[in-house]
Design an enzyme around this catalytic site. Sequence first.
Site, PDB file in Angstrom:
ATOM      1  N   ALA A   1       0.825  -1.216   0.000  1.00 23.80           N
ATOM      2  CA  ALA A   1       0.000   0.000   0.000  1.00 23.80           C
ATOM      3  C   ALA A   1       0.859   1.266   0.000  1.00 23.80           C
ATOM      4  O   ALA A   1       0.560   2.228  -0.713  1.00 23.80           O
ATOM      5  CB  ALA A   1      -0.917  -0.008   1.224  1.00 23.80           C
TER       6      ALA A   1
ATOM      7  N   ASP B   1       1.659  -7.906  19.136  1.00 22.56           N
ATOM      8  CA  ASP B   1       1.325  -7.750  20.560  1.00 22.56           C
ATOM      9  C   ASP B   1       0.154  -6.810  20.846  1.00 22.56           C
ATOM     10  O   ASP B   1      -0.401  -6.839  21.946  1.00 22.56           O
ATOM     11  CB  ASP B   1       2.555  -7.250  21.332  1.00 22.56           C
ATOM     12  CG  ASP B   1       3.600  -8.338  21.498  1.00 22.56           C
ATOM     13  OD1 ASP B   1       3.267  -9.514  21.298  1.00 22.56           O
ATOM     14  OD2 ASP B   1       4.752  -8.005  21.823  1.00 22.56           O
TER      15      ASP B   1
HETATM   16  O1  F6P Z   1       6.779  -9.272  18.107  1.00 27.17           O
HETATM   17  C1  F6P Z   1       6.449  -9.262  19.440  1.00 27.17           C
HETATM   18  C2  F6P Z   1       6.982 -10.492  20.080  1.00 27.17           C
HETATM   19  O2  F6P Z   1       6.489 -11.576  19.367  1.00 27.17           O
HETATM   20  C3  F6P Z   1       6.689 -10.646  21.546  1.00 27.17           C
HETATM   21  O3  F6P Z   1       5.421 -11.107  21.833  1.00 27.17           O
HETATM   22  C4  F6P Z   1       7.773 -11.619  21.930  1.00 27.17           C
HETATM   23  O4  F6P Z   1       8.051 -11.572  23.271  1.00 27.17           O
HETATM   24  C5  F6P Z   1       8.929 -11.138  21.118  1.00 27.17           C
HETATM   25  O5  F6P Z   1       8.384 -10.540  19.977  1.00 27.17           O
HETATM   26  C6  F6P Z   1       9.903 -12.205  20.719  1.00 27.17           C
HETATM   27  O6  F6P Z   1      10.919 -11.613  19.979  1.00 27.17           O
HETATM   28  P1  F6P Z   1      12.085 -12.413  19.259  1.00 27.17           P
HETATM   29  O7  F6P Z   1      11.495 -13.092  18.075  1.00 27.17           O
HETATM   30  O8  F6P Z   1      13.064 -11.373  18.882  1.00 27.17           O
HETATM   31  O9  F6P Z   1      12.591 -13.407  20.241  1.00 27.17           O
END
Ligand code: F6P
Length: 327
Positions: free
Chosen positions: A26, A132
């Site tokens: 987009a 999140d």
């Molecule tokens: O993108 C958000 C998130 O998925 C959180 O919920 C989680 O704690 C974090 O990223 C995990 O991050 P990574 O993939 O860097 O370990």
Amino acid sequence: MNSKIAHIALFTSGGDSPGMNACIRAVVRTGLFHGLKVSGIIRGYDGLIEGLIQPLNSHSVSNIIQRGGTILKSARSQRFMTSEGRKMAAEQLKNHQIDALIAIGGNGTFTGAEIFYREHQIPCIGIPGTIDNDLYGTDFTLGFDTAVNTAMQAIDKIRDTADSHNRLFFVEVMGRDAGFIATWSGLASGAEAILVPEIPTHLEDLITKLETGWKRQKSSSIIIVAEGDDAGGAYEIANKVKERFQHYEIKVSVLGHMQRGGSPTCFDRVLGGRLGAAAVEGIMAGRFNEMAGLINGEVVFTPFIQAIQHELRIRTELINLGEMLAS
Ligand code: F6P
């Protein structure tokens, strides 16, 4: 419209989320529609520092609307947190004659963009992209809807086997600091309890609830645990409960990164399209250092500083509702 903006660059940053590609598409096509030059920065702020910048045309974003992840790759940059890194990034933008940035990411991404503007006056519009859902200034972030549906479907499957064997399951969902995925997936799957980082967990209360369910001859119970819960992850909590509650066999399932992938839902694709177009038109109209979000179905711009500083509270009533309906 702001005639000074002729060339924009976009990037994705932080954890990827489904719908980012729909949003990239987009941004690119809206920019081209309005006669702008559009470039993509690969691997977020790290790629910007390294000059990983490439021109994008309409064809570059063909056939991506339905794909999870991000074609621009993503990273959590340590180097951009230093003034030296930001100086290198500003030089890259100058060399590529880029006038403004579109950043798809979360809190950390917008914090970086805000500092970058103060130091180097590079205008930026943000788009909330994280599974999140923990950003002030939007009812929904890109990827949340897909992630909660993925979690819900997984929990439904766990319920089938939990029920067949009369078991108690602790299911861990993502959310290091936020309990939105836990709350929504727990409510939608009829979980008996939902444990989130924002609300202190009392194991006594949880055990009482499980005892009550057992006396009422519940054939299975599912407890949703957000990964950042104050009482620990699902394994830790399950072990503590096991010592005191032995009526059911206890199992643990950690859903993990499967929640971040997959084809975006219709909602996330439409959200990506709306926010991507709004971000480009916003920056052309002279907006900067704001996040485009969706509030009550309308696109609304919120200053980065507010989006970063305001804490988004979890809706406790949704947790209570979920637990009441499952009792
Ligand atoms: O993108 C958000 C998130 O998925 C959180 O919920 C989680 O704690 C974090 O990223 C995990 O991050 P990574 O993939 O860097 O370990």
